[in-house]
Design a protein around this motif. Structure first.
Motif, PDB file in Angstrom:
ATOM      1  N   ASP A   1      -0.552  -8.620  -9.982  1.00 52.34           N
ATOM      2  CA  ASP A   1      -1.646  -7.686 -10.263  1.00 52.34           C
ATOM      3  C   ASP A   1      -1.868  -6.738  -9.090  1.00 52.34           C
ATOM      4  OD1 ASP A   1      -2.112  -8.710 -12.776  1.00 52.34           O
ATOM      5  OD2 ASP A   1      -3.694 -10.080 -12.127  1.00 52.34           O
ATOM      6  N   LEU A   2      -1.768  -7.262  -7.880  1.00 56.08           N
ATOM      7  CA  LEU A   2      -1.920  -6.425  -6.689  1.00 56.08           C
ATOM      8  C   LEU A   2      -0.774  -5.422  -6.597  1.00 56.08           C
ATOM      9  CD1 LEU A   2      -3.588  -5.952  -4.093  1.00 56.08           C
ATOM     10  CD2 LEU A   2      -2.065  -7.576  -2.941  1.00 56.08           C
ATOM     11  N   THR A   3       0.428  -5.878  -6.925  1.00 54.89           N
ATOM     12  CA  THR A   3       1.603  -5.002  -6.898  1.00 54.89           C
ATOM     13  C   THR A   3       1.453  -3.857  -7.892  1.00 54.89           C
ATOM     14  OG1 THR A   3       3.029  -6.849  -6.236  1.00 54.89           O
ATOM     15  CG2 THR A   3       4.103  -4.930  -7.220  1.00 54.89           C
ATOM     16  N   ALA A   4       1.011  -4.181  -9.099  1.00 54.19           N
ATOM     17  CA  ALA A   4       0.823  -3.148 -10.124  1.00 54.19           C
ATOM     18  C   ALA A   4      -0.254  -2.152  -9.706  1.00 54.19           C
ATOM     19  CB  ALA A   4       0.454  -3.801 -11.452  1.00 54.19           C
ATOM     20  N   LEU A   5      -1.316  -2.654  -9.094  1.00 50.95           N
ATOM     21  CA  LEU A   5      -2.411  -1.790  -8.657  1.00 50.95           C
ATOM     22  C   LEU A   5      -1.948  -0.834  -7.562  1.00 50.95           C
ATOM     23  CD1 LEU A   5      -5.426  -1.055  -8.697  1.00 50.95           C
ATOM     24  CD2 LEU A   5      -5.786  -2.867  -7.005  1.00 50.95           C
TER      25      LEU A   5
ATOM     26  N   PHE B   1      12.482   3.390   1.774  1.00 51.80           N
ATOM     27  CA  PHE B   1      12.052   2.891   3.070  1.00 51.80           C
ATOM     28  C   PHE B   1      11.430   1.510   2.887  1.00 51.80           C
ATOM     29  CE2 PHE B   1      12.627   7.240   4.246  1.00 51.80           C
ATOM     30  CZ  PHE B   1      12.921   7.200   5.602  1.00 51.80           C
ATOM     31  N   MET B   2      11.699   0.639   3.845  1.00 52.74           N
ATOM     32  CA  MET B   2      11.191  -0.723   3.809  1.00 52.74           C
ATOM     33  C   MET B   2      10.274  -0.947   5.013  1.00 52.74           C
ATOM     34  SD  MET B   2      11.084  -3.713   2.388  1.00 52.74           S
ATOM     35  CE  MET B   2      12.498  -3.713   1.260  1.00 52.74           C
ATOM     36  N   ALA B   3       9.063  -1.415   4.751  1.00 56.48           N
ATOM     37  CA  ALA B   3       8.129  -1.741   5.828  1.00 56.48           C
ATOM     38  C   ALA B   3       7.791  -3.225   5.746  1.00 56.48           C
ATOM     39  CB  ALA B   3       6.856  -0.908   5.709  1.00 56.48           C
ATOM     40  N   THR B   4       7.900  -3.917   6.869  1.00 56.89           N
ATOM     41  CA  THR B   4       7.466  -5.309   6.946  1.00 56.89           C
ATOM     42  C   THR B   4       6.290  -5.366   7.913  1.00 56.89           C
ATOM     43  OG1 THR B   4       9.083  -5.755   8.702  1.00 56.89           O
ATOM     44  CG2 THR B   4       9.741  -6.260   6.443  1.00 56.89           C
ATOM     45  N   TYR B   5       5.297  -6.167   7.566  1.00 60.23           N
ATOM     46  CA  TYR B   5       4.100  -6.236   8.407  1.00 60.23           C
ATOM     47  C   TYR B   5       3.742  -7.684   8.708  1.00 60.23           C
ATOM     48  CZ  TYR B   5       1.482  -7.494   4.177  1.00 60.23           C
ATOM     49  OH  TYR B   5       1.030  -8.139   3.042  1.00 60.23           O
ATOM     50  N   ASP B   6       3.192  -7.879   9.891  1.00 57.59           N
ATOM     51  CA  ASP B   6       2.712  -9.193  10.300  1.00 57.59           C
ATOM     52  C   ASP B   6       1.239  -9.283   9.911  1.00 57.59           C
ATOM     53  OD1 ASP B   6       1.882 -11.510  11.511  1.00 57.59           O
ATOM     54  OD2 ASP B   6       2.088 -10.761  13.568  1.00 57.59           O
TER      55      ASP B   6
ATOM     56  N   LEU C   1       5.112  -3.216  -3.658  1.00 52.88           N
ATOM     57  CA  LEU C   1       4.954  -4.445  -2.883  1.00 52.88           C
ATOM     58  C   LEU C   1       6.010  -5.454  -3.311  1.00 52.88           C
ATOM     59  CD1 LEU C   1       1.060  -4.936  -2.973  1.00 52.88           C
ATOM     60  CD2 LEU C   1       2.438  -3.481  -1.468  1.00 52.88           C
ATOM     61  N   GLU C   2       6.583  -6.132  -2.346  1.00 51.10           N
ATOM     62  CA  GLU C   2       7.566  -7.174  -2.635  1.00 51.10           C
ATOM     63  C   GLU C   2       7.010  -8.522  -2.182  1.00 51.10           C
ATOM     64  OE1 GLU C   2      11.403  -6.287  -1.080  1.00 51.10           O
ATOM     65  OE2 GLU C   2      11.619  -4.424  -2.228  1.00 51.10           O
TER      66      GLU C   2
ATOM     67  N   SER D   1      10.714   6.065  -2.311  1.00 54.65           N
ATOM     68  CA  SER D   1       9.787   4.954  -2.513  1.00 54.65           C
ATOM     69  C   SER D   1       9.620   4.185  -1.203  1.00 54.65           C
ATOM     70  CB  SER D   1      10.293   4.020  -3.614  1.00 54.65           C
ATOM     71  OG  SER D   1      11.552   3.471  -3.264  1.00 54.65           O
ATOM     72  N   LEU D   2       8.434   3.630  -1.035  1.00 57.22           N
ATOM     73  CA  LEU D   2       8.130   2.802   0.135  1.00 57.22           C
ATOM     74  C   LEU D   2       7.901   1.377  -0.339  1.00 57.22           C
ATOM     75  CD1 LEU D   2       7.285   2.281   3.099  1.00 57.22           C
ATOM     76  CD2 LEU D   2       4.968   3.006   2.454  1.00 57.22           C
ATOM     77  N   HIS D   3       8.688   0.448   0.192  1.00 57.35           N
ATOM     78  CA  HIS D   3       8.568  -0.958  -0.179  1.00 57.35           C
ATOM     79  C   HIS D   3       7.906  -1.714   0.971  1.00 57.35           C
ATOM     80  CE1 HIS D   3      11.446  -0.879  -3.722  1.00 57.35           C
ATOM     81  NE2 HIS D   3      11.519   0.342  -3.210  1.00 57.35           N
ATOM     82  N   LEU D   4       6.916  -2.527   0.640  1.00 55.07           N
ATOM     83  CA  LEU D   4       6.178  -3.290   1.646  1.00 55.07           C
ATOM     84  C   LEU D   4       6.417  -4.780   1.446  1.00 55.07           C
ATOM     85  CD1 LEU D   4       2.837  -1.323   1.737  1.00 55.07           C
ATOM     86  CD2 LEU D   4       4.154  -1.939   3.750  1.00 55.07           C
ATOM     87  N   ARG D   5       6.760  -5.436   2.542  1.00 52.94           N
ATOM     88  CA  ARG D   5       7.045  -6.866   2.494  1.00 52.94           C
ATOM     89  C   ARG D   5       6.350  -7.543   3.675  1.00 52.94           C
ATOM     90  NH1 ARG D   5      13.187  -7.816   2.916  1.00 52.94           N
ATOM     91  NH2 ARG D   5      13.125  -6.947   0.798  1.00 52.94           N
TER      92      ARG D   5
END
Length: 205
Positions: free
Chosen positions: A76-80, A36-41, A70-71, A13-17
């Motif tokens: 709703d965006l996370t579910a989508l 895997f964890m991805a953080t974005y600016d 998505l974290e 799984s890829l987690h985005l924060r």
């Protein structure tokens, strides 16, 4: 071609924060145990871009992403995002005039490279409801196989959910349902043969 590879059998799984301007790069990606964890600016990369680039980077390392989670984002965006990622779809919320309703579009000759386009301001819960039908229009054969897999999961009472999920992902990844089923049946036949051989008493000399 071998379809049942280690990477496909053990997708992650890829987690985005959301990060901030203090991080060294616009998108930072790291392994966190079995995920895997991805953080974005957000000042340097949008969520849509971060998700696409993170998946592409992992793919270049032969790492298969099973779902995008998505974290700290809107529920709703996370579910989508999660539902779309399970269909190997990128998500793009666009203000362009060409997209008037949520639509899955294949980006190239490669059918597995597809995006779920959503008009800016569209109700995300409604977009989630429309996703299955939109996906079926874009990839009807694959959608039909996935529907049958979901029915098989219900009929089996959850006993073989993981195995069926793997088959579904393989079909999505390869766009070759017949090839996937053929290879799965070959593997099952090999397992049955080995089990039968192991259970046969040795003949005395």
């Amino acid at each position: 071609m071998t379809i049942l590879t280690h990477e496909r059998l053990f997708a992650v799984s890829l987690h985005l924060r959301q990060g901030d301007a203090h991080q060294a790069k616009a998108i930072m990606l790291r392994r966190d145990e079995g995920r895997f964890m991805a953080t974005y600016d957000p000042e340097r990369a949008s969520l849509d871009t971060a998700a696409v680039l993170a998946r592409a980077l992992l793919s270049s390392e032969r790492i298969i992403v099973s779902e995008v989670i998505l974290e700290g984002h809107d529920p709703d965006l996370t579910a989508l995002y999660r539902a779309a990622s399970k269909l190997l779809l990128d998500v793009e919320i666009t203000s362009g005039p060409q997209i008037t309703e949520p639509t899955v579009k294949v980006r190239s000759q490669e059918p597995t490279q597809a995006t779920y386009f959503i008009p800016e301001g569209w109700d995300l819960s409604d977009a989630l409801d429309r996703l299955p039908a939109s996906f079926a229009c874009a990839r009807p054969e694959v959608a039909g196989h996935l529907h049958r897999i979901e029915q098989a999961k219900k009929d089996s009472g959850g006993k073989i959910d993981h195995a069926l999920d793997v088959v579904g992902m393989l079909i999505l990844e390869t766009d070759d349902p017949d090839g996937v089923w053929d290879e799965v049946l070959q593997v099952l036949h090999q397992v049955e043969t080995k089990q039968a051989t192991a259970g046969t008493p040795a003949t005395a000399a």
